[in-house]
Design a protein around this motif. Structure first.
Motif, PDB file in Angstrom:
ATOM      1  N   PRO A  60       0.818  -1.213   0.000  1.00  0.00           N
ATOM      2  CA  PRO A  60       0.000   0.000   0.000  1.00  0.00           C
ATOM      3  C   PRO A  60       0.854   1.267   0.000  1.00  0.00           C
ATOM      4  CG  PRO A  60      -0.640  -1.536   1.752  1.00  0.00           C
ATOM      5  CD  PRO A  60       0.703  -1.952   1.261  1.00  0.00           C
ATOM      6  N   CYS A  94      -2.722   3.077   5.703  1.00  0.00           N
ATOM      7  CA  CYS A  94      -3.537   2.117   4.984  1.00  0.00           C
ATOM      8  C   CYS A  94      -2.941   0.730   5.213  1.00  0.00           C
ATOM      9  CB  CYS A  94      -3.518   2.483   3.501  1.00  0.00           C
ATOM     10  SG  CYS A  94      -4.322   1.328   2.403  1.00  0.00           S
ATOM     11  N   GLY A 110       1.186   0.628   4.648  1.00  0.00           N
ATOM     12  CA  GLY A 110       1.848   1.726   3.969  1.00  0.00           C
ATOM     13  C   GLY A 110       2.694   2.537   4.934  1.00  0.00           C
ATOM     14  N   ALA A 160      -2.537   0.122  -4.041  1.00  0.00           N
ATOM     15  CA  ALA A 160      -1.859  -1.104  -3.627  1.00  0.00           C
ATOM     16  C   ALA A 160      -1.323  -1.826  -4.849  1.00  0.00           C
ATOM     17  CB  ALA A 160      -2.802  -1.991  -2.846  1.00  0.00           C
ATOM     18  N   GLU A 180       0.030   5.409   0.480  1.00  0.00           N
ATOM     19  CA  GLU A 180      -0.984   6.430   0.755  1.00  0.00           C
ATOM     20  C   GLU A 180      -0.634   7.756   0.094  1.00  0.00           C
ATOM     21  OE1 GLU A 180      -0.305   4.023   4.624  1.00  0.00           O
ATOM     22  OE2 GLU A 180       0.903   5.009   3.086  1.00  0.00           O
ATOM     23  N   MET A 207      -9.390  -4.075   3.375  1.00  0.00           N
ATOM     24  CA  MET A 207      -8.509  -2.929   3.591  1.00  0.00           C
ATOM     25  C   MET A 207      -8.988  -2.105   4.771  1.00  0.00           C
ATOM     26  SD  MET A 207      -6.300  -3.326   1.175  1.00  0.00           S
ATOM     27  CE  MET A 207      -5.414  -1.762   1.265  1.00  0.00           C
ATOM     28  N   THR A 250      -7.309   0.498  -5.522  1.00  0.00           N
ATOM     29  CA  THR A 250      -7.203   1.680  -4.674  1.00  0.00           C
ATOM     30  C   THR A 250      -8.351   1.710  -3.661  1.00  0.00           C
ATOM     31  OG1 THR A 250      -6.144   2.934  -6.457  1.00  0.00           O
ATOM     32  CG2 THR A 250      -7.094   4.202  -4.649  1.00  0.00           C
ATOM     33  N   CYS A 265      -5.212   5.189  -1.269  1.00  0.00           N
ATOM     34  CA  CYS A 265      -4.200   4.170  -1.005  1.00  0.00           C
ATOM     35  C   CYS A 265      -4.153   3.245  -2.207  1.00  0.00           C
ATOM     36  CB  CYS A 265      -4.546   3.406   0.263  1.00  0.00           C
ATOM     37  SG  CYS A 265      -3.497   1.973   0.574  1.00  0.00           S
TER      38      CYS A 265
END
Length: 124
Positions: free
Chosen positions: A4, A96, A115, A24, A6, A34, A78, A22
């Motif tokens: 992830p 995230c 993240g 990924a 952000e 998530m 996302t 976020c």
């Protein structure tokens, strides 16, 4: 595996809005539920919101209900956090995270991939 990343943090006045995103990396984004967490200065990291793999289930911590909305776009890999009516108490680094559970829970330990975080500062 997903990584992830952000974006969307910044400085906003109380009552304003921000949308965090976020993204990924990885091909299996829809295999993960998530979540968004945050850590305020001097505080422990806390759960904010989570969304299921399909996006059909969402839940929130009480302090953000009615103000924040979590959503996801699996085609774009996302997840978003729309934050309205921001308060100075929302100031924190927002993270995230991805969980292999169908619906991620409120505990950090349920999330495998994180993240680096994005700073949100709300001025009074």
């Amino acid at each position: 595996q997903v990584q992830p990343v952000e974006s969307g943090g910044g400085l906003v006045q109380a009552g304003g809005s921000l949308r965090l995103a976020c993204a990924a990396s990885g091909r299996t984004f829809d295999n993960y539920s998530m979540g968004w967490f945050r850590r305020a200065p001097g505080e422990e990291r806390e759960f904010v919101a989570a969304v299921s793999r399909s996006g059909g289930l969402t839940f929130y911590t009480d302090s953000v209900k009615g103000r924040f909305t979590i959503s996801r776009d699996n085609a774009k890999s996302t997840v978003y956090l729309q934050m309205n009516s921001l308060e100075p108490e929302d100031t924190a680094v927002y993270y995230c995270a991805a969980s292999l559970a169908v619906v991620g829970g409120t505990r950090s330990s349920e999330y495998r991939y994180w993240g680096q975080g994005t700073q949100v500062t709300v001025s009074s």
